[in-house]
Design a protein around this motif. Structure first.
Motif, PDB file in Angstrom:
ATOM      1  N   PHE A 114      57.820 -74.371 -28.427  1.00 23.19           N
ATOM      2  CA  PHE A 114      57.188 -74.799 -27.184  1.00 23.19           C
ATOM      3  C   PHE A 114      58.069 -74.545 -25.969  1.00 23.19           C
ATOM      4  N   MET A 115      59.336 -74.290 -26.190  1.00 25.59           N
ATOM      5  CA  MET A 115      60.240 -74.016 -25.064  1.00 25.59           C
ATOM      6  C   MET A 115      60.293 -72.524 -24.766  1.00 25.59           C
TER       7      MET A 115
ATOM      8  N   LEU B  72      54.430 -69.394 -22.927  1.00 26.19           N
ATOM      9  CA  LEU B  72      53.009 -69.606 -23.168  1.00 26.19           C
ATOM     10  C   LEU B  72      52.629 -69.183 -24.584  1.00 26.19           C
ATOM     11  N   TYR B  73      51.900 -70.032 -25.258  1.00 25.24           N
ATOM     12  CA  TYR B  73      51.514 -69.784 -26.651  1.00 25.24           C
ATOM     13  C   TYR B  73      50.009 -69.555 -26.684  1.00 25.24           C
ATOM     14  N   LEU B  74      49.609 -68.355 -27.079  1.00 24.18           N
ATOM     15  CA  LEU B  74      48.191 -68.042 -27.162  1.00 24.18           C
ATOM     16  C   LEU B  74      47.767 -67.906 -28.614  1.00 24.18           C
ATOM     17  N   PRO B  75      46.952 -68.824 -29.108  1.00 18.44           N
ATOM     18  CA  PRO B  75      46.356 -68.595 -30.430  1.00 18.44           C
ATOM     19  C   PRO B  75      45.382 -67.422 -30.310  1.00 18.44           C
TER      20      PRO B  75
ATOM     21  N   LEU C  26      42.424 -65.559 -29.406  1.00 15.68           N
ATOM     22  CA  LEU C  26      41.377 -65.898 -28.440  1.00 15.68           C
ATOM     23  C   LEU C  26      40.636 -64.641 -28.040  1.00 15.68           C
TER      24      LEU C  26
ATOM     25  N   LEU D  14      41.213 -67.361 -18.709  1.00 16.17           N
ATOM     26  CA  LEU D  14      42.355 -67.049 -19.563  1.00 16.17           C
ATOM     27  C   LEU D  14      43.358 -66.165 -18.832  1.00 16.17           C
TER      28      LEU D  14
ATOM     29  N   ASN E 115      51.638 -68.503 -16.030  1.00 17.29           N
ATOM     30  CA  ASN E 115      52.707 -68.936 -16.932  1.00 17.29           C
ATOM     31  C   ASN E 115      53.745 -67.860 -17.181  1.00 17.29           C
TER      32      ASN E 115
ATOM     33  N   GLY F  20      54.460 -79.161 -23.642  1.00 12.09           N
ATOM     34  CA  GLY F  20      55.314 -78.052 -24.045  1.00 12.09           C
ATOM     35  C   GLY F  20      56.549 -78.022 -23.169  1.00 12.09           C
TER      36      GLY F  20
ATOM     37  N   LEU G 140      53.157 -75.909 -19.994  1.00 12.18           N
ATOM     38  CA  LEU G 140      51.970 -75.130 -19.646  1.00 12.18           C
ATOM     39  C   LEU G 140      51.556 -75.393 -18.209  1.00 12.18           C
TER      40      LEU G 140
ATOM     41  N   VAL H  94      43.947 -73.066 -25.592  1.00 10.77           N
ATOM     42  CA  VAL H  94      45.249 -72.801 -24.982  1.00 10.77           C
ATOM     43  C   VAL H  94      45.993 -74.111 -24.744  1.00 10.77           C
TER      44      VAL H  94
ATOM     45  N   ALA I 164      47.316 -75.423 -27.963  1.00  5.24           N
ATOM     46  CA  ALA I 164      48.421 -74.654 -28.543  1.00  5.24           C
ATOM     47  C   ALA I 164      49.743 -74.865 -27.819  1.00  5.24           C
ATOM     48  N   ASN I 165      49.698 -75.469 -26.635  1.00  2.00           N
ATOM     49  CA  ASN I 165      50.916 -75.535 -25.826  1.00  2.00           C
ATOM     50  C   ASN I 165      51.430 -76.956 -25.639  1.00  2.00           C
ATOM     51  N   THR I 166      51.253 -77.776 -26.642  1.00  2.00           N
ATOM     52  CA  THR I 166      51.766 -79.129 -26.595  1.00  2.00           C
ATOM     53  C   THR I 166      52.250 -79.522 -27.976  1.00  2.00           C
TER      54      THR I 166
END
Lengths: 568, 556
Positions: A145-146, A149-152, A154, A166, A173, B134, B150, B170, B173-175
């Motif tokens: 998380f650090m 940006l985390y994108l599953p 999509l 999106l 970010n 996050g 985020l 989104v 996913a970011n927490t």
């Protein structure tokens, strides 16, 4: 619609054509990318897949970490968005490290390709974006998380309509919104071009679907790899490799088994996950293990689902090479790029005549950031990176390549670009004399680089390096390559991993590692020793003391002081 | 649509009160359905109703000024990005942009247009603090906003009643707490939905098709009332300075407060520039706490809305720590922002000394901890909890300062039982901290004495983000300083006011939160009050004797 069966020659021609399609696809990506590591160094992957998501061809341009993990990614997309739900104009995006390439900097795009309303295949690509938010140094994240940006997985384009929300989130970010969004578009275009060319190819050859060709490619490739494996001795061999790590060294273990039609590598016994950020998701472990095996035993066989199948990998869940979410993974290459040396450690016991000595492995990428002006203005900073390499290990029949990114396949970046995008001046970038491990076949040389800020301001220098504590090993009486070194010209040594503030007026010294040698240096062909001496690759002292060359001191060309070298 | 007959003044007042009830129910919905502990236990939220032009008409009493007064601006930002003509029933907007919201990305703002039939009659807005978005876990080391989690610009999360699943994915996913964070997003949506339903019911009941008339009444009446209060004040300009602990060096803030006929203006020019630490303050938050400080003293009984806020204006130069520009690190902006009332009071006290308190703790002394749930630890099985804890308020010229009270944040101290139930830590002590209230004729409020230790044999992480360790609350007119805050381990080590500390297994943290400043010479304090303080152990016998002169032979 049923067509006459394709003959073998047609299929081979189409296969070659597919490879041209993906090459153009990759070139599109590289030419339109904003990310420096993509456009200057090819840190990307592009490939074409059949309608079941099996990889049929991938571009030569690219890097195994991206390519071999991409081979799995399309399957993941299909799991999340079943094929019957897909329509023309759909595009999927993700950067999930566990479903992509191992860290969030890499964005993966997957595009279903339709012909007259029928899904005929997929195009997929990925590339490394310079900034996705998160921590700036690449050394201190302790969970994913650090890291940005985390994108599953999509849908970013839905039947031709871009998901503006999106895109807005992606844009918000990153510290480089223009470049990041530009890179997303370049990835989309890459797949678009691939789809257009694929359909053109199908038109040209009069095929409505790829299934027959796909089966041919995959079956042929699988058989070819199995045939190569059949030539190998059967058995099980073990090896271990020490990694510098960050707060303590890391031990990796591998057990390689050659059996009928399969090579299996098991990493059981390797260290557990680390609190540092170079944990490796399984997809990346698989990628570099397959690649290492492929280099030695399947060199001429194109990479696809079939050729990858006979190479299998196991790693215990929770080990550093099968890290679980939400482990910190941004620097997974620090372990992943070392895996080939470990695999070679096993394979060398089976087929010593075909396996290189250890090399640098990890890239010695240099990151720099700092104010654009003096005095600094808030918000006006440059942030650049340049890929830098060390030496490869010698082969039993050839010297190791110098300053070459193996196994990453990523090209060293030009210093001119690095300088033009920063305020840093690179005062020196040359082969590092005596860094290649001595041997009958010499290890490749690393580099000697010096840089300093052109402005009277401090700047940040980022590095995450390996092979400082544990130099690349030579074999068979060949010597180790030189260990790497980072420090200030004024004398202070810098840790191999971290983000360091370099004071104005200070010069950073970067010496990347050399590859290990093979065979007794005293048996090296004398002409080669003399050539190395003439070219400044070795010093007179090394020529004399290590290689046993008979020279008078006055005959020796001007050289630099003897560097450290180690026995294998 | 025909215009309704103009409402009488009494009707409008009744509707106004009803609006305040609407927003209170809105806020309660949010608090009751929230997952975030700081929202449900301590009310770190805001909820309000706005007219069709985006002007705030009423906000819930439940809440905190940092959220409320910045929310007053947020709806305007939403309308800038998504013109009203593009909105439809079932739309909901979300953002956590620190420069358009409440100052940091932990606070998620939701804005919902409320339609009566096809006509937009107003907006409901709310925001609350989610525990994890996050980014970095410690609250001390971000150096830009991109490390803080985020970042959501103003986006439509529900489009005509259809949830944007991609955006939700989104967020999820970011927490580190996907269940709680998503739950909090839904609680915010529901908060506004409830507000809209109640608002429409109110309009039905009063036979209104639109809010414009009552809105104008509310805003004009409030503006006029505040101006009337300002008119009674002395005119002029007064300056003050306040020093904060900061992190690597102290921070100097300056204010110049000018009272004119119908306006109070605070100018923060001369305050330090933005810092490389993460307590830079976006302007919206500076404005929020400055307005609030002024409101406390001069507009106490006037409801908070666009009208009552208008006569209070604030300036801070761009790039100053109180007007930080993107992408500055801002996650801990409250560490500076919460101190602003003391600076404003420093000015105002020179104009109207009989109405202004001495300095308070101001900064929250919340306890944030992180640790494994089991011994030995299991991968990915950690707790992360926070409890709001407070220090003492400054004395008023006519009353002792309140003890252990979150001023100016208005956030309630959390219950230790909840904190313990969600972690492995045991709180061995939580009581008033004797002698911490600044001595005076009016005594400053007391801080707290808290001790905690891990109940399992493991180390845990404790984040501190405190002020008033190096610069205690000052007294006024001979009143004593409040006690400085102190954090230490039983084993002896002192901990820094800002940092992330690893507390070893078996060691105990001792937290002594600061006291508020006193007002007036303690020797003149009513003897009965000194005696009562002594009997209640709020002061020690030594303090009673040495500072208050209690029990000594009368010093004629």
């Amino acid at each position: 619609m049923s067509k006459a069966r394709l003959n073998l020659i047609d299929k081979q021609i189409m296969w070659s054509r597919l490879i041209a399609v993906v090459e153009e696809q990759a070139q599109t990506l590289q030419r339109t990318a904003f990310s420096t590591i993509v456009r200057e160094s090819g840190d990307l992957a592009a490939g074409v897949f059949d309608a079941s998501g099996r990889m049929l061809a991938q571009a030569v341009t690219g890097t195994p970490g991206h390519i071999n993990s991409m081979a799995l990614a399309v399957g993941h997309v299909i799991d999340h968005y079943p094929i019957p739900t897909m329509q023309p104009g759909d595009v999927f995006i993700h950067n999930d490290p566990w479903l992509g390439t191992g860290h969030t900097n890499d964005f993966s795009l997957t595009t279903p390709c339709f012909r007259d309303g029928e899904l005929v295949g997929f195009l997929a690509c990925n590339s490394h974006l310079m900034d996705v938010g998160g921590l700036r140094d690449m050394s201190s994240s302790t969970d994913v998380f650090m890291e940005g940006l985390y994108l599953p997985i999509l849908k970013i384009v839905d039947g031709g309509v871009l998901d503006e929300t999106l895109m807005a989130v992606i844009r918000a970010n990153t510290r480089q919104p223009v470049e990041t969004v530009g890179d997303v578009y370049s990835l989309m275009n890459c797949n678009d071009v691939g789809c257009v060319r694929l359909l053109e190819m199908m038109d040209e050859f009069g095929i409505d679907e790829l299934d027959e060709l796909a089966d041919h490619i995959i079956d042929t490739s699988r058989d070819a790899v199995k045939a190569e494996i059949a030539k190998l001795p059967r058995g099980t061999w073990r090896s271990s490799l020490m990694i510098d790590g960050q707060s303590e060294p890391i031990e990796l273990m591998a057990t390689l088994t050659v059996s009928e039609g399969n090579i299996h590598v098991d990493y059981a016994g390797s260290a557990a996950m680390t609190r540092h950020n170079f944990n490796v998701p399984y997809c990346y472990t698989l990628a570099y293990t397959s690649y290492a095996l492929g280099c030695i035993i399947a060199r001429d066989i194109p990479n696809n689902a079939g050729s990858l199948e006979p190479r299998t990998v196991a790693a215990p869940e929770g080990s550093i090479v099968n890290a679980l979410k939400p482990a910190a993974v941004v620097a997974r290459h620090l372990i992943g790029l070392m895996l080939p040396d470990l695999v070679f450690g096993c394979l060398r016991q089976a087929i010593p005549e075909r396996v290189p000595a250890e090399g640098s492995g990890v890239l010695w990428n240099i990151g720099a950031s700092g104010p654009k002006s003096s005095p600094p203005r808030f918000g006006e900073e440059f942030m650049v990176g340049v890929v830098t390499t060390g030496g490869m290990g010698a082969l039993p029949f050839r010297d190791g390549l110098s300053a070459t990114g193996f196994p990453s396949g990523v090209r060293g970046g030009p210093i001119e670009i690095f300088e033009s995008m920063s305020t840093v001046i690179v005062w020196r970038k040359e082969y590092r004399q005596d860094s290649g491990g001595a041997g009958r076949m010499r290890g490749g040389l690393g580099q000697h680089i010096e840089m300093e800020n052109g402005l009277d301001e401090p700047f940040f220098f980022n590095g995450a390096f390996e092979r400082i504590k544990f130099s690349p090993r030579g074999f068979d009486e060949g010597l180790n390559g030189a260990a790497g070194y980072v420090g200030l010209k004024s004398g202070a040594k810098l840790p191999g991993k971290g983000r360091h503030l370099i004071p104005a007026g200070e010069r950073v010294l970067i010496m990347s590692p050399g590859g290990g040698g093979i065979g007794d240096p005293r048996h090296r062909d004398r002409d080669r020793v003399e050539a190395d001496l003439r070219n400044g690759l070795i010093s007179a002292q090394a020529a004399h003391d290590v290689y046993g060359l008979k020279i008078q001191p006055s005959e020796a060309p001007r050289t630099k002081p003897l560097r450290e070298y180690q026995h294998g | 649509m025909d215009k309704a007959v103009s409402s009488s003044l009494i009707d409008k007042q009744i509707m106004w009160s009803r609006l305040i009830a609407v927003v209170e129910e809105q806020a309660q919905t949010l608090q009751r359905t929230a997952f975030s502990t700081i929202v449900r236990e301590s009310g770190d939220l805001a909820a309000g109703v706005f007219d069709a032009r985006g002007r705030m008409l009423a906000q819930a009493v439940t809440g905190t000024p940092g959220h409320i007064n910045s929310m007053a601006l947020a709806v305007g930002h939403v309308i800038d990005h998504y013109p009203i003509a593009t909105m439809q029933p079932g739309d909901v907007f979300i953002h956590n942009d620190p420069w358009m919201g409440t100052g940091h990305t932990n606070d998620i703002s939701l804005t919902t247009p409320c339609f009566r039939g096809d006509e937009l009659v107003g907006f409901l807005a709310c925001n609350s603090h989610v525990m994890d978005i996050g980014g970095l876990i410690d609250r001390v080391s971000s150096t830009d906003v991109f490390m803080e989690g985020l970042y959501l610009p103003i986006l439509k999360i529900v489009n005509g009643g259809v949830l944007d699943e991609t955006l939700m994915a989104v967020i999820r996913a970011n927490t580190r707490q996907p269940v709680e964070t998503i739950g909090d997003v839904y609680s915010l949506m529901n908060c506004n939905d409830v507000g809209c339903v109640r608002l429409l019911e109110m309009m039905d009941e009063f036979g209104l098709d639109e809010l414009d008339e009552v809105a104008d009444h509310i805003i004009d009446a409030s503006r006029t009332a505040v101006r009337a209060q300002i008119a009674k004040l002395p005119k002029g300009t007064w300056h003050a300075t306040l020093f904060l602990d900061g992190q690597s060096e102290p921070i100097e803030l300056k204010a110049a407060l000018t009272i004119s006929e119908d306006n109070i203006h605070v100018d923060y020019s001369g305050s330090v520039k933005m810092t490389r630490h993460n307590f830079n303050v976006p302007y919206c938050y500076t404005l929020a706490y400055t307005s609030y400080a002024l409101g406390c003293i001069i507009a106490r009984d006037i409801p908070n809305n666009a009208g009552s806020l208008e006569p209070r204006t604030v300036f801070a130069p761009e790039g100053c720590i109180l007007n930080a520009i993107k992408p500055a690190a801002v996650i801990s902006r409250s560490q500076v922002g919460l101190m602003l009332p003391d600076l404003v009071f420093g000015c105002l006290r020179q104009a109207i000394p009989d109405r202004v308190p001495a300095e308070s703790t101001c900064a929250l002394w919340g306890i944030t901890i992180l640790g494994p749930r089991t011994s030995p630890p299991k991968l990915n099985d950690r707790f992360q909890v926070q409890v709001t804890t407070t220090g003492g308020m400054g004395a008023l010229p006519f009353r002792d300062g309140m003890s252990a009270t979150g001023f100016p944040s208005g956030v309630r101290g959390g219950s230790i039982e909840i904190f313990e139930s969600m972690s492995t830590v045991i709180v061995w002590r939580k009581e008033y901290r004797q002698d911490s209230g600044g001595a005076g004729r009016m005594r400053g409020g007391l801080g707290q004495h808290i001790e905690m230790e891990n109940g399992i044999n493991e180390a845990f992480l404790y984040n501190t983000t405190y002020e008033r360790v190096d610069h205690p609350a000052r007294g006024v007119g001979g009143g004593g300083y409040g006690a400085a805050g102190v954090i230490s381990l039983r084993s002896g080590k002192k901990l820094a006011g800002k940092g992330q500390h690893l507390i070893p297994a078996g060691d105990r943290v001792i937290i002594l939160s600061p006291g508020g400043g006193g007002i007036g010479d303690p020797a003149t304090r009513d003897r009965a009050m000194v005696e009562a303080d002594l009997a209640n152990e709020l002061i020690s016998p030594e303090t009673a004797r040495d500072l208050y002169g209690f029990g000594l032979a009368a010093a004629e």
